[in-house]
Design an enzyme around this catalytic site. Structure first.
Site, PDB file in Angstrom:
ATOM      1  CG  HIS A 104      -0.792   4.075   4.124  1.00  0.00           C
ATOM      2  ND1 HIS A 104      -1.986   3.736   4.698  1.00  0.00           N
ATOM      3  CD2 HIS A 104      -0.274   2.916   3.659  1.00  0.00           C
ATOM      4  CE1 HIS A 104      -2.186   2.435   4.601  1.00  0.00           C
ATOM      5  NE2 HIS A 104      -1.178   1.915   3.976  1.00  0.00           N
ATOM      6  CB  SER A 145      -0.945  -0.009   1.197  1.00  0.00           C
ATOM      7  OG  SER A 145      -0.276  -0.390   2.355  1.00  0.00           O
TER       8      SER A 145
END
Lengths: 881, 426
Positions: free
Chosen positions: A191, A138
């Site tokens: 992230h 991710s």
């Protein structure tokens, strides 16, 4: 965020998924394979892949720098891997299509992995001083999103929502926050680092990170990568290019329309799949899903799923995970905390009374009551009697109840508790120890001054009609022509215990009978109290539902639960206590059984302990559950856990009804007119046909009204007429659908649509009745729902007589009459007339409504279903609206 | 079924059938009337037959019927019912009275339907009006509606209000505005809320006015007929004043109860639950809000659907059935009686199945949950209130769907190319 949505929309149409997967370029495929391989390797516990490859700040050193490259491929579990794959693939595919396989390889194994990792490590180790490990792709997702966001911003700076202009580059930040909030184990910092690098690259500094193009071109041409490797994207895209020559940064006029979809109408690079998704998400697209003929194939499977899940749910309930241990909810009860003093010289009194009442056996009811009355009067209690006469199925059930009231010496006579003993129990045995015990207890209780409620001692000639008459008269709800009023009354009844002690000799355990009329149950606290006193304080065994041996394993629990459900579904009175429960008076019957060393005094102490607990109550038992299923004396499930089972079974009928309604409104396939697809102004029309409601409504109403016939017949036929009436009715029941169907086909010639509507209305009614019934009597609703389940799947078979007769015979096998016959076969001691007589008695005396449900809910639906199965529809011209 | 010729004999047969059915239910099931009268869905504090009997007893014994705090209905019902012999000795005559009122309502409904006002009013003609049901079918639907039958057997006094409202509309449609106003005044006198039907009824009277008053402008017409209403109302109130021993004390007990909701017996409406749990200091505010909400629909609907006042009346009756202080299924049956007048709009309605299913489900679940709450003691008020909310939802769906169909019908006259097309709503 459009990209995952492309793949999702593409998933909706299978062919597009396949063509999309076939067109994935090489690096994307490699990444996909790598993630899958790493996941498979992660399944092997020996390798401990996650510890080896994840980015753990403390473990990153000179020798473990490989972690900076391996951590994006490793995932926590399958779900993590799948979600990341779904998110990453579209973005990665587009990146590679634009920059080429070799560049992507270099970038992703180089700066795109290490830069975010460095940022993360720096912040994590030195700023936060923590050691959270990260893994997963991710980080790349957010990186690519950052790049995309900047590019979108350049083309379409603002997202117009109402009157506010939101800059489009903030979309990944919003997604970042959403993911941080909703996904529990995501790393916000990881992230964020990926996103930061993505913004950095998107703002144009990518060229500083990317390897020099000349070098890559040299490698590519030298190794002839384009020719050798499949799906290789070349650096200059002239020989690949799914979309032909792509403009990398040109901007065609945006097709935004000022609504929220404006952001996405940016450029052709998005490809046809994007536009299709756009189009499908507009209102005409939703309509397209609605009109999709495949949608209507779904409900029968959905119904089947509902039925299966409903049944499986039931079988999961006895497991430890879904059932709970019982507990005392009403703290005032304090069961088993008092020392019980019954015993000692009361044993002699008991024997004396037993001798006296033994002499009354065989005499008439009046004589018995005379004898008992002398005893009770000698104790010093006020006594009274009540006559009752019930008539049912040609028999007369009459008798006289005797009762006495012990007024609490320091109470105010506003509340009372009842101790009941019937002269004959439900099996017809003489209650040889129960009657003397109740007299001894009356004498014993009179000596105590601690009672806050009056105690009423009731002796009835039989176990069902007598108590029912007494309780009805106590609450002034009796039929004066049949049942006398009570001359003597006390306060509101708070609880009742019934004694059924037909066994001679010492016993081992107590059997608690708690089923009430129409499946209503007493408050669970009462059963818990008796269990606690008898099982805990007195050391006896306690059993329920005639499970004389219970080893607390799954099969025994299941059997207990199913027996309880059957009793509840039938709704018959199972003892003197059953009549009290509809008046919100919690009551149970105690039956000693087994061979042990507990004697009558022990039973008396159990009653004393329970009465002392009931004495403490300030109000009716209300804390614990009224709707429960007991699977063992200390395990239960409450209504919140078991109700979905019956609701699902009832919902399956509603689902089919709705599906059939929708289907009946659609034009028949072979007579289809040209539907105007997507008219010039983008508004499709929905051709609908008019529904002819009169015949289906008439048929369903007729079936409902016909139901009065068997109900009246079986409730009013005399005993000798029951079996012949039933036989004639069963035969007529088999023939009636044929006759009615023949009449319908000949004189009314119903169409397919009308048969669909007949089925729809009858299933709608069935679903409605069963869902309402499930709240009142769960077991009855479930049993009827399961027996009527084949009705969901019945349809006319115009072309195949074999199928028609097969279905008709299947339906006959699950008809109400067949169910009765099967019941007589399974329980050998019963025959049809006994069952029907019992049902008529319960209807007349106790107000049991199971016959109403069977004949007025199930049977009309069965009849309508049979008519549909035997129907031979013909096609007529249907009018469109 | 599309306006087929119906003979007088057929109508008489319909009436006879309905009367026979009601008589059969009254006589063959002796426990049924009392059972239904005791149900909260049928009897509310302002329409209950039991309370009427209590008031009658007090009235017959020269005590003010409002002294007991039980009787909240209009005073003039008492002389009407005391004309009949005592209920305990000869109940049949009371039953016959209720059956007669039901048949009169059906007759009024028949006239409304047969006039064709629903299909084509003075200012608007629906292109679909051919597909309507004759008055026979509409009256049959009303008479055999289970809600109507249950109200009749339960002897709720709202049947009189229903009859008065239907007669007001029938007279308006027939071109007798004066009689319409008189009927509306009777309805208002009996239950307070029909006064809110005055604006659309005035417009209906004006649209359908007799030729003798064709040239009168609207304002004069309205003022004169409002004066009629006021006059009749004051006459009725004056008679009540004289009847209850020359005192105005009946006003707080009848209209005051509706306005201030002093009796909080559960019913199928929305009000009782709110006001049971409300602190006293907020009570008047919320009463004002609730009444304002109820009255707010009148102006909007009348102005928007000016061209079809009968539609406005139907929609308002539906809204009243949901939002009035003491609704019962009799209000729902009145609304459901007016809906079949718009058979020609049924194809435009989108949620007929859902509405029918919701109403049917709640009709069965409501009594079940009430039983669980009051008798079995294992439920609580929330169960019952939730089901009444779903009932209100079903009726609201019907009102909204009917409004959609009416507006779509009007719009299709302006935009004929959109017939049959799906529209996108913003």
């Amino acid at each position: 965020m459009p990209s995952p949505a492309i793949s999702f929309a593409a998933l909706l149409r299978g062919t597009r998924v396949r063509s999309y997967a076939n067109r994935l370029p090489l690096f994307t495929r490699l990444v996909l394979v790598a993630i899958v391989v790493f996941w498979v390797l992660g399944l092997v516990p020996v390798l401990d892949l996650r510890n080896w490859g994840a980015l753990v700040p403390d473990l990153v050193g000179i020798t473990t720098l490989y972690r900076l490259n391996t951590f994006p491929f490793i995932h926590l579990n399958l779900f993590h891997a799948v979600m990341n794959i779904l998110a990453l693939i579209p973005l990665l595919e587009r990146f590679e299509a634009e920059y080429g396989t070799l560049t992507s390889l270099a970038l992703f194994f180089g700066p795109f992995a290490t830069l975010p990792a460095f940022i993360y490590l720096f912040i994590e180790k030195f700023v936060l001083r923590a050691n959270t490990s990260v893994m997963g792709a991710s980080i790349w997702v957010f990186l690519l999103l950052g790049i995309e966001a900047i590019r979108t911003y350049k083309m379409n700076p603002y997202l117009v929502v109402g009157t506010h202009n939101i800059p489009t580059w903030t979309t990944p930040i919003a997604l970042l926050l959403c993911v941080a909030a909703l996904v529990p184990s995501s790393s916000f910092l990881g992230h964020l680092s990926g996103l930061a690098v993505g913004y950095f690259c998107g703002l144009g500094y990518l060229k500083y990170l990317a390897p020099p193009e000349k070098a890559l071109r040299f490698v590519e041409s030298k190794l002839n990568l384009l020719g050798r490797l499949p799906h290789y994207v070349s650096l200059d895209q002239k020989t690949y290019g799914r979309f032909g020559v792509l403009p990398t940064s040109g901007s065609p006029p945006p097709r935004s329309s000022g609504v929220a979809l404006g952001m996405v109408g940016s450029s052709q690079r998005l490809g046809p799949s994007q536009n299709d998704w756009l189009h499908s998400m507009s209102s005409s697209g939703v309509l397209r899903i609605r009109r999709d003929p495949r949608l209507l194939k779904l409900p029968p499977y959905l119904s089947l799923l509902c039925i299966v899940v409903g049944v499986v749910w039931l079988f999961l309930l006895p497991l430890d995970d879904y059932s709970r241990r019982t507990y005392i909810s009403e703290n005032a009860l304090l069961p088993g905390q008092v020392h019980t003093y019954f015993g000692g010289s009361d044993q002699n009194v008991f024997r004396a009374y037993k001798h006296e009442t033994g002499g009354l056996v065989g005499k008439s009811n009046i004589e018995i009551n005379d004898g008992l009355e002398t005893i009770v009067k000698s104790i010093g209690l006020k006594t009274s009697r009540q006559n009752f006469t019930y008539q049912s199925a040609g028999r007369v059930y009459s008798g006289e109840n005797l009762y006495a009231i012990l007024q609490a010496p320091r109470g105010d006579a506003t509340e009372a508790i009842v101790l009941v003993a019937a002269w004959e129990n439900v099996k017809g045995e003489h209650n040889r120890n129960g009657i003397p015990l109740i007299l001894t207890l009356a004498r014993y209780f009179k000596r105590w001054s601690l009672w806050s409620k009056d105690i009423i001692f009731l002796v009835t000639p039989d176990s069902i009609a007598g108590p029912q008459a007494w309780v009805d008269a106590y609450h002034d709800a009796h039929d004066s022509s049949r049942v006398d009023s009570l001359p003597l009354k006390s306060g509101a009844l708070q609880g009742a215990i019934a004694l059924d002690y037909a066994q001679e000799g010492r016993f081992e355990s107590v059997h608690i009978v708690y089923d009430g009329v129409n499946g209503q149950l007493p408050n669970l606290d009462l059963i818990n109290s008796v269990n606690s006193i008898a099982g805990g304080q007195m050391g006896m065994g306690v059993s329920i539902q005639e499970m004389w041996h219970h080893n607390d394993q799954y099969p025994d629990r299941l059997r207990t639960m199913l027996r309880g459900m059957l009793k509840q579904g039938l709704g018959l009175a199972s003892g003197p206590h059953s009549s009290f429960i509809p008046y919100h008076v919690d009551a149970v019957t105690l039956q000693p059984f087994g061979i042990g060393w507990q004697d009558e005094m022990a039973m008396g102490r159990v009653v004393e302990g329970t009465f002392r607990s009931l004495n403490n109550l300030l109000e009716h038992l209300h804390q614990s559950f009224f709707f429960y299923l007991l699977m063992q004396r200390e395990r239960f499930v409450s209504i919140g856990t078991y109700l979905p089972s019956a609701m699902l079974v009832a919902a399956n009928f509603t689902i089919m009804a709705i599906a059939l309604w929708v289907k009946s409104g659609q034009p028949v396939q072979n007579a289809k007119k040209e539907p105007e697809q997507d008219g010039s102004d983008g508004n499709p029309s929905t051709p609908a046909v008019e529904r002819d409601l009169f015949l289906p409504l008439g048929v369903v109403t007729l079936c409902q009204f016909l139901a009065v016939v068997p109900l009246y017949l079986f409730n009013h036929a005399t005993e000798s007429m029951l079996t012949p009436t039933f036989t004639i009715f069963a035969v007529l029941n088999t023939l009636l659908p044929f006759a009615l169907s023949q009449y319908l086909t000949q004189y009314h010639a119903p169409t397919t649509q009308q048969y669909q509507l007949i089925k729809s209305f009858s299933l709608l009614l069935l679903g409605m009745f069963l869902s309402s019934l499930a709240t009142l009597n769960f077991s009855l609703a479930l049993i009827i729902g399961l027996l009527a389940a084949p009705l969901t799947f019945m349809r006319p078979f115009p072309t195949s007589p074999a199928a028609r007769f097969l279905c008709a015979s299947l339906l006959n096998a699950v008809s109400p009459t067949a169910a009765l016959l099967i019941a007589t076969a399974v329980w050998r001691g019963l025959d049809v007339s006994t069952i029907l007589r019992g049902a008529a008695f319960a209807w007349d005396v106790c107000g049991m409504y199971t016959p109403v449900v069977v004949w007025c809910v199930w049977w009309p639906a069965w009849m309508a279903g049979s008519l549909v199965v035997l129907g031979r529809p013909e096609e007529r011209k249907v009018k469109t609206l | 079924m599309d306006g087929a010729k119906v003979t007088v004999g057929r109508t008489a047969g319909l009436y006879a059938g309905a009367a026979v059915l009601r008589l059969a239910l009254f006589t063959l099931f002796p426990g049924l009337p009392d059972l239904l009268t005791g149900r909260v869905e049928i009897s509310t504090p302002v329409t209950s037959f039991k309370r009427l009997q209590e008031g009658l007893f007090l009235y017959n014994h020269n005590v003010s019927p409002y002294d007991g705090g039980v009787y909240h209905q209009a005073p003039l019902l008492l002389p009407l019912f005391s004309l009949l012999p005592s209920f305990s000795t000869l109940p049949i005559l009371t039953y016959l009275l209720y059956i007669a009122v039901d048949l009169l309502s059906a007759g009024a409904l028949l006239k409304i339907a047969d006039s064709g006002e629903a299909g084509s009013s003075a200012l608007f003609t629906s292109p679909r009006r051919e597909k309507r049901w004759s008055g026979f079918i509409v009256a049959a639907v009303f008479l055999f509606n289970p809600f109507t039958i249950a109200t009749c057997i339960g002897r709720s006094t709202s049947v009189f209000t229903t009859c008065a409202i239907l007669h007001a509309i029938a007279k308006a449609v027939a071109g007798a505005p004066f009689s319409a106003m008189v009927a509306l005044s009777f309805a208002t006198y009996l239950s307070l809320y029909p006064l809110l039907l005055l604006p659309p009824l005035l417009l209906l009277c004006y649209d359908r006015r007799p030729p003798s008053s064709q040239k009168q402008p609207l304002l004069n017409f309205a003022l004169s007929h409002i004066a009629v209403v006021l006059a009749v109302l004051s006459a009725l109130l004056q008679m009540s004043y004289l009847m209850t021993g020359c005192s105005w004390e009946f006003l707080p007990s009848t209209y005051g109860v509706q306005l201030t909701l002093s009796d909080l017996t559960p019913n199928i409406g929305l009000w009782w639950y709110f006001f049971i749990e409300m602190f006293d200091s907020f009570r008047s505010f919320f009463l004002a809000v609730f009444w304002l909400h109820l009255s707010s629909y009148v102006g909007g609907l009348t102005l928007r659907i000016r061209r079809q006042p009968l539609v406005v009346l139907t929609l308002l009756l539906g809204i009243f059935a949901i939002f009035k202080p003491y609704p019962s299924i009799s209000d729902a049956s009145l609304f459901l009686a007016m809906v079949p007048l718009y058979r020609h709009l049924f194809p435009l309605m989108r949620y007929t199945f859902v509405i029918a299913a919701v109403i049917m489900y709640t009709t069965f679940l409501g009594p079940a949950f009430y039983h669980l709450w009051i008798y079995a003691g294992s439920g609580n008020a929330n169960f019952f209130y939730a089901i009444t909310l779903v009932w209100g939802l079903g009726l609201s769906l019907l009102v909204c769907d009917l409004t959609f169909a009416v507006l779509r019908d009007e719009w299709e006259v302006e935009r004929p190319e959109m017939v049959g097309k799906e529209i996108r709503q913003i």
